[in-house]
Design a protein around this motif. Structure first.
Motif, short mmCIF file in Angstrom:
data_model
loop_
_atom_site.label_atom_id
_atom_site.label_comp_id
_atom_site.label_asym_id
_atom_site.label_seq_id
_atom_site.Cartn_x
_atom_site.Cartn_y
_atom_site.Cartn_z
N GLY A 1 -55.86 94.63 128.09
CA GLY A 1 -56.87 95.66 128.33
C GLY A 1 -58.27 95.06 128.37
N GLY A 2 -59.22 95.89 128.78
CA GLY A 2 -60.60 95.42 128.84
C GLY A 2 -61.46 96.35 129.65
N LEU A 3 -62.65 95.89 129.96
CA LEU A 3 -63.62 96.65 130.74
C LEU A 3 -63.61 96.15 132.18
N VAL A 4 -63.48 97.06 133.11
CA VAL A 4 -63.44 96.70 134.53
C VAL A 4 -64.19 97.76 135.32
N GLN A 5 -64.74 97.35 136.44
CA GLN A 5 -65.45 98.29 137.30
C GLN A 5 -64.48 99.09 138.17
N THR A 6 -64.93 100.22 138.64
CA THR A 6 -64.14 101.01 139.57
C THR A 6 -63.68 100.15 140.74
N GLY A 7 -62.40 100.28 141.06
CA GLY A 7 -61.82 99.49 142.14
C GLY A 7 -61.24 98.17 141.71
N GLY A 8 -61.47 97.81 140.47
CA GLY A 8 -60.97 96.54 139.95
C GLY A 8 -59.52 96.59 139.54
N SER A 9 -59.05 95.48 139.01
CA SER A 9 -57.65 95.35 138.63
C SER A 9 -57.53 94.77 137.22
N ASN B 1 -54.14 98.32 139.91
CA ASN B 1 -55.10 98.05 140.98
C ASN B 1 -55.88 99.32 141.31
N SER B 2 -56.97 99.14 142.01
CA SER B 2 -57.80 100.27 142.45
C SER B 2 -58.10 101.22 141.29
N LEU B 3 -58.52 100.66 140.19
CA LEU B 3 -58.74 101.45 138.98
C LEU B 3 -59.89 102.43 139.17
N LYS B 4 -59.73 103.58 138.53
CA LYS B 4 -60.70 104.67 138.60
C LYS B 4 -61.19 104.99 137.19
N ARG C 1 -41.79 111.96 124.23
CA ARG C 1 -42.28 110.93 123.30
C ARG C 1 -41.35 110.75 122.10
N HIS C 2 -40.67 111.82 121.68
CA HIS C 2 -39.84 111.70 120.49
C HIS C 2 -38.55 110.93 120.77
N TYR C 3 -38.28 110.61 122.05
CA TYR C 3 -37.13 109.79 122.39
C TYR C 3 -37.45 108.30 122.37
N VAL C 4 -38.72 107.97 122.15
CA VAL C 4 -39.11 106.57 122.11
C VAL C 4 -38.62 105.96 120.80
N ASN C 5 -37.96 104.80 120.91
CA ASN C 5 -37.48 104.11 119.72
C ASN C 5 -38.58 103.29 119.05
N TYR C 6 -39.38 102.63 119.89
CA TYR C 6 -40.43 101.75 119.34
C TYR C 6 -41.70 101.87 120.19
N TRP C 7 -42.83 101.84 119.49
CA TRP C 7 -44.14 101.89 120.14
C TRP C 7 -44.90 100.58 119.91
N GLY C 8 -45.68 100.20 120.91
CA GLY C 8 -46.65 99.13 120.71
C GLY C 8 -47.93 99.70 120.13
N GLN C 9 -48.89 98.82 119.86
CA GLN C 9 -50.09 99.24 119.14
C GLN C 9 -51.18 99.78 120.06
N GLY C 10 -51.04 99.61 121.35
CA GLY C 10 -52.04 100.12 122.28
C GLY C 10 -53.08 99.08 122.66
N THR C 11 -53.53 99.17 123.89
CA THR C 11 -54.60 98.31 124.39
C THR C 11 -55.54 99.18 125.22
N LEU C 12 -56.85 99.01 124.98
CA LEU C 12 -57.85 99.89 125.59
C LEU C 12 -58.24 99.40 126.98
N VAL C 13 -58.19 100.31 127.92
CA VAL C 13 -58.66 100.05 129.28
C VAL C 13 -59.84 100.96 129.55
N THR C 14 -60.97 100.36 129.91
CA THR C 14 -62.16 101.13 130.22
C THR C 14 -62.60 100.80 131.63
N VAL C 15 -62.71 101.84 132.46
CA VAL C 15 -63.11 101.66 133.84
C VAL C 15 -64.48 102.28 134.02
N SER C 16 -65.45 101.47 134.36
CA SER C 16 -66.82 101.95 134.52
C SER C 16 -67.07 102.37 135.95
#
Length: 125
Positions: free
Chosen positions: A8-16, A82-85, A109-124
């Motif tokens: 995850g991370g910060l990306v501009q509109t249209g980025g990947s 791709n083509s992030l908004k 969601r209650h059928y999920v056996n295991y979850w990851g911790q999450g990663t933040l995606v920010t599209v400016s």
């Protein structure tokens, strides 16, 4: 059991970005893998899935822009975005489930056996 999401991370509109989720402690090749996301103030929602047999499904909002894949030799699932908004801004979670629904976008969601911790995606804009 651990699902370690990254990329995850910060990306501009249209980025990947490419998200990765490395699994340990499970027989990865036997699980269906799912990416969910949760935007601020909203419920967690389905994004994409890939079954143990490599069938894929996508939310309508990302179809044609995102691609999910898996590498069983590396116990890793990927989400190429791709083509992030700005509306893609969210915390992305990977998940492992034995349950198969048709289509997989209907997985609860209650059928999920295991979850990851999450990663933040920010599209400016």
């Amino acid at each position: 059991v651990q699902l370690q999401a990254s990329g995850g991370g910060l990306v501009q509109t249209g980025g990947s970005l490419r998200l990765s989720c490395a699994a340990s402690g499970i027989l990865f090749s036997r699980y269906n893998m799912v990416w969910f996301r949760q935007a601020p103030g909203k419920e967690r929602e389905f994004v994409a899935s890939i079954t143990w047999s490599d069938s894929t499904d996508y939310a309508d909002s990302v179809k044609g822009r995102f691609a999910i894949s898996r590498d069983n030799a590396k116990n890793t699932v990927y989400l190429q975005m791709n083509s992030l908004k700005p509306e893609d801004t969210a915390v992305f979670y990977c998940a492992a489930t034995f349950v198969t629904t048709e289509p997989m976008r209907n997985i609860q969601r209650h059928y999920v056996n295991y979850w990851g911790q999450g990663t933040l995606v920010t599209v400016s804009s």
